[in-house]
Design a protein around this motif. Structure first.
Motif, PDB file in Angstrom:
ATOM      1  N   LEU A 198      -4.938   4.165  49.305  1.00 21.72           N
ATOM      2  CA  LEU A 198      -3.683   3.431  49.123  1.00 21.72           C
ATOM      3  C   LEU A 198      -3.091   3.781  47.761  1.00 21.72           C
ATOM      4  N   ARG A 199      -1.807   4.097  47.741  1.00 19.69           N
ATOM      5  CA  ARG A 199      -1.117   4.189  46.451  1.00 19.69           C
ATOM      6  C   ARG A 199       0.311   3.697  46.596  1.00 19.69           C
ATOM      7  N   LEU A 200       0.929   3.428  45.480  1.00 19.71           N
ATOM      8  CA  LEU A 200       2.207   2.726  45.496  1.00 19.71           C
ATOM      9  C   LEU A 200       3.301   3.517  46.194  1.00 19.71           C
ATOM     10  N   ALA A 201       3.284   4.839  46.094  1.00 17.23           N
ATOM     11  CA  ALA A 201       4.315   5.643  46.759  1.00 17.23           C
ATOM     12  C   ALA A 201       4.390   5.322  48.245  1.00 17.23           C
ATOM     13  N   GLN A 202       3.237   5.050  48.855  1.00 20.89           N
ATOM     14  CA  GLN A 202       3.239   4.714  50.272  1.00 20.89           C
ATOM     15  C   GLN A 202       3.953   3.399  50.541  1.00 20.89           C
ATOM     16  N   MET A 203       3.883   2.470  49.620  1.00 24.57           N
ATOM     17  CA  MET A 203       4.567   1.191  49.805  1.00 24.57           C
ATOM     18  C   MET A 203       6.084   1.393  49.857  1.00 24.57           C
ATOM     19  N   TYR A 204       6.614   2.290  49.026  1.00 25.31           N
ATOM     20  CA  TYR A 204       8.046   2.588  49.072  1.00 25.31           C
ATOM     21  C   TYR A 204       8.436   3.185  50.421  1.00 25.31           C
ATOM     22  N   LEU A 205       7.602   4.083  50.930  1.00 26.00           N
ATOM     23  CA  LEU A 205       7.924   4.719  52.209  1.00 26.00           C
ATOM     24  C   LEU A 205       7.728   3.768  53.382  1.00 26.00           C
TER      25      LEU A 205
ATOM     26  N   GLU B 129       8.269   0.548  53.212  1.00 24.79           N
ATOM     27  CA  GLU B 129       9.456  -0.308  53.187  1.00 24.79           C
ATOM     28  C   GLU B 129      10.648   0.422  53.789  1.00 24.79           C
ATOM     29  N   ALA B 130      10.832   1.694  53.421  1.00 22.29           N
ATOM     30  CA  ALA B 130      11.955   2.460  53.964  1.00 22.29           C
ATOM     31  C   ALA B 130      11.830   2.626  55.477  1.00 22.29           C
ATOM     32  N   GLU B 131      10.632   2.969  55.955  1.00 21.12           N
ATOM     33  CA  GLU B 131      10.428   3.157  57.394  1.00 21.12           C
ATOM     34  C   GLU B 131      10.683   1.866  58.159  1.00 21.12           C
ATOM     35  N   ALA B 132      10.121   0.777  57.660  1.00 27.68           N
ATOM     36  CA  ALA B 132      10.279  -0.502  58.357  1.00 27.68           C
ATOM     37  C   ALA B 132      11.749  -0.905  58.422  1.00 27.68           C
TER      38      ALA B 132
ATOM     39  N   ALA C 272      13.479   6.345  45.548  1.00 28.44           N
ATOM     40  CA  ALA C 272      12.520   6.208  44.451  1.00 28.44           C
ATOM     41  C   ALA C 272      11.487   7.331  44.502  1.00 28.44           C
ATOM     42  N   ILE C 273      11.081   7.723  45.707  1.00 26.20           N
ATOM     43  CA  ILE C 273      10.098   8.797  45.876  1.00 26.20           C
ATOM     44  C   ILE C 273      10.767  10.162  45.790  1.00 26.20           C
ATOM     45  N   ARG C 274      11.923  10.307  46.384  1.00 27.83           N
ATOM     46  CA  ARG C 274      12.628  11.591  46.326  1.00 27.83           C
ATOM     47  C   ARG C 274      12.975  11.963  44.890  1.00 27.83           C
ATOM     48  N   LEU C 275      13.523  11.031  44.147  1.00 26.23           N
ATOM     49  CA  LEU C 275      13.928  11.324  42.769  1.00 26.23           C
ATOM     50  C   LEU C 275      12.714  11.619  41.898  1.00 26.23           C
TER      51      LEU C 275
ATOM     52  N   ALA D  44      19.014  10.351  60.939  1.00 33.75           N
ATOM     53  CA  ALA D  44      18.893  11.316  59.841  1.00 33.75           C
ATOM     54  C   ALA D  44      18.004  10.774  58.729  1.00 33.75           C
ATOM     55  N   VAL D  45      18.133   9.494  58.424  1.00 34.28           N
ATOM     56  CA  VAL D  45      17.300   8.938  57.359  1.00 34.28           C
ATOM     57  C   VAL D  45      15.854   8.812  57.828  1.00 34.28           C
ATOM     58  N   LYS D  46      15.639   8.570  59.117  1.00 42.87           N
ATOM     59  CA  LYS D  46      14.269   8.558  59.637  1.00 42.87           C
ATOM     60  C   LYS D  46      13.620   9.926  59.458  1.00 42.87           C
ATOM     61  N   GLU D  47      14.383  10.985  59.691  1.00 42.44           N
ATOM     62  CA  GLU D  47      13.841  12.334  59.504  1.00 42.44           C
ATOM     63  C   GLU D  47      13.450  12.552  58.040  1.00 42.44           C
ATOM     64  N   GLU D  48      14.268  12.085  57.133  1.00 38.98           N
ATOM     65  CA  GLU D  48      13.949  12.217  55.710  1.00 38.98           C
ATOM     66  C   GLU D  48      12.688  11.432  55.351  1.00 38.98           C
ATOM     67  N   ILE D  49      12.560  10.236  55.893  1.00 40.92           N
ATOM     68  CA  ILE D  49      11.375   9.411  55.613  1.00 40.92           C
ATOM     69  C   ILE D  49      10.121  10.101  56.127  1.00 40.92           C
ATOM     70  N   PHE D  50      10.186  10.618  57.361  1.00 34.40           N
ATOM     71  CA  PHE D  50       9.025  11.316  57.902  1.00 34.40           C
ATOM     72  C   PHE D  50       8.632  12.488  57.013  1.00 34.40           C
ATOM     73  N   GLN D  51       9.603  13.284  56.592  1.00 33.72           N
ATOM     74  CA  GLN D  51       9.287  14.431  55.757  1.00 33.72           C
ATOM     75  C   GLN D  51       8.698  13.994  54.416  1.00 33.72           C
ATOM     76  N   GLU D  52       9.142  12.869  53.897  1.00 35.52           N
ATOM     77  CA  GLU D  52       8.564  12.381  52.636  1.00 35.52           C
ATOM     78  C   GLU D  52       7.115  11.950  52.820  1.00 35.52           C
ATOM     79  N   TYR D  53       6.789  11.356  53.960  1.00 38.47           N
ATOM     80  CA  TYR D  53       5.380  11.033  54.237  1.00 38.47           C
ATOM     81  C   TYR D  53       4.528  12.303  54.149  1.00 38.47           C
ATOM     82  N   VAL D  54       5.013  13.377  54.757  1.00 33.92           N
ATOM     83  CA  VAL D  54       4.253  14.620  54.780  1.00 33.92           C
ATOM     84  C   VAL D  54       4.165  15.232  53.393  1.00 33.92           C
ATOM     85  N   LYS D  55       5.297  15.355  52.728  1.00 34.35           N
ATOM     86  CA  LYS D  55       5.338  16.061  51.445  1.00 34.35           C
ATOM     87  C   LYS D  55       4.660  15.276  50.330  1.00 34.35           C
TER      88      LYS D  55
END
Length: 446
Positions: free
Chosen positions: A333-340, A342-345, A362-365, A379-390
């Motif tokens: 668990l780390r905080l970056a996942q909490m941001y993602l 929240e965004a996904e939900a 917050a994660i992209r920047l 489109a934003v869901k696609e960005e969120i998914f890619q952020e999970y991976v990256k």
């Protein structure tokens, strides 16, 4: 020679927690409070034994395989080790007699049983044997560890994506012995209910956050956010993730590599595994994914050009788990996942785009990317998914489960052709060694 420091109680506990091959177990006649746990120090040693089981010297199947297995399943790794047992995960063709599957199942139930022993034995001790809130904190921490292992079992072996499914896990809330060892599967809904009950207990009773390699109230809240997300309780997941963020108990590091360079001193990591540097030889202590190779299909294509790529892998080695400052890290668990989360939900609730993009950005920047320019929910869901991976690849199966939740996995990996492959089969030894199970209780498709 490096010294090995493991409490005797931890060794005893690890030996007492075998769950597969249950017919070979001896009755744990000596596992009683009178001669195992007598005071606060004994109780602390017993709890330490749960962590010792996770980072077991004899099995890497909790800490290392928690990344190897889902990475193989998702294709973010193209090779996870020698032998057909490992290659079956990469080709999504695991059978119920797979030896690695057995070990993967077994170690999670061993951790769960170790937590159950801790809860049962410490509860029997008189309150006056403890200072302050230590007794309730130990029990609260054990409840978290039971919830974590139960959730891991559900994610890999139960239809976690369907609240109406009968294919949950074997819920175990008491130590395994000759009376309790044979038990039927529970439904997915009942499994989630037990996990959430344990997490609520941990939120109320576990210690406040102090170090990132032990459970805490903050870790329990973070895991609860993840569990609620998997359940499809998006409002609850967003709220809980935001609570963890706003508490400021943990804070994002200024850049991606610092998260891993700081290791145990990272301001962002909520929970990781940790082994003391003097507990074994240096090479044995450092997890290097000796035979793991990064995926060669969709994963490098998605990572191409991202600033985090050079700090994540170098083609052969997974760099984020090979940091010289941290021994055998598995990032739970780390905080970056909490941001993602929240965004996904928020995205799956069809919230306003600007509300979804705030935690996402917050994660992209932080990664050095431009803010989200998505103009639609899809489109934003696609960005969120890619952020999970990256951002979170090779961290406790994040990319595999995100690919399932976002309905991406069949598109990314041709070997995944149906939903039955989202989970693994119940191992052969459990089916035939548990009198409350038979072949009809096996997961669909196996």
């Amino acid at each position: 020679m490096k010294k090995i420091i493991i409490p005797i109680l931890s060794i005893f506990l690890m030996a007492s927690c075998e769950l597969t091959d249950v017919l070979d177990q001896d009755p744990p006649n000596n596992l009683v409070p009178e001669n195992v746990v007598k005071n606060e120090n004994d109780a602390k040693a017993l709890l330490s034994g749960v962590y010792s089981t996770i980072i077991s010297f004899s099995s890497a199947h909790y800490y290392m395989y928690s990344e190897l297995v889902p990475a193989g399943l998702s294709g973010s790794m193209s090779y996870i080790g020698f032998g057909d047992g490992n290659s079956a995960f990469v080709t999504n063709s695991v059978l119920f007699d797979n030896s690695e599957l057995k070990s993967f199942w077994q170690i999670k139930y061993k951790v769960l049983d170790a937590a159950n022993n801790t809860i049962a034995l410490v509860e029997e001790l008189p309150d006056e044997e403890f200072s302050g809130n230590t007794k309730s904190e130990i029990i609260g921490e054990a409840h978290f560890l039971r919830a974590m292992s139960s959730f891991d079992l559900l994610r890999y072996f139960g239809e976690f994506y369907d609240l109406d499914s009968e294919y949950g896990i074997i819920i175990r809330t008491e130590p395994v012995n000759f009376v309790t060892r044979n038990k039927a599967r529970s439904s997915v809904a009942a499994t989630y209910e037990q996990i959430l009950s344990d997490l609520d207990y941990a939120i109320a009773n576990a210690p406040d956050f102090s170090v990132n390699h032990r459970a805490s109230k903050t870790a329990a809240k973070a895991l609860k956010a993840r569990v609620l997300l998997f359940m499809g309780n998006y409002s609850g997941a967003a709220s809980m993730a935001n609570e963890v963020i706003e508490s400021q108990v943990r804070q994002l590091e200024p850049d991606f590599p610092t998260v891993f360079n700081n290791g145990l001193n990272s301001s962002e990591i909520i929970l990781l595994t940790h082994r003391s540097p003097d507990s074994d030889t240096e090479d044995n202590n450092r997890k290097r994914f000796y035979s793991g190779k990064t995926g060669n299909s969709w994963y490098p294509e998605m990572m191409d050009g991202d600033p985090r790529q050079e700090f994540t892998y170098d083609g052969l080695k997974i760099l984020k788990v090979n940091n010289e400052e941290t021994f055998r890290p598995t990032y739970f668990l780390r905080l970056a996942q909490m941001y993602l989360i929240e965004a996904e939900a928020l995205a799956f609730e069809n919230a306003a785009l600007e509300d979804i993009q705030e935690p996402l950005n917050a994660i992209r920047l932080r990664a050095g990317l431009a803010p989200s320019e998505a103009t639609t929910i899809e489109a934003v869901k696609e960005e969120i998914f890619q952020e999970y991976v990256k951002e979170l690849a090779f961290e406790n199966g994040t990319e595999w489960f995100a690919a399932i939740r976002f309905n991406k996995i069949m598109e990314l990996k041709p070997e995944v052709t149906n939903k039955n492959q989202f989970i693994l089969p119940i191992p052969e030894d459990e089916i035939f060694g548990n009198s409350e199970l038979n072949l009809s209780d096996q997961n669909p498709g196996y």
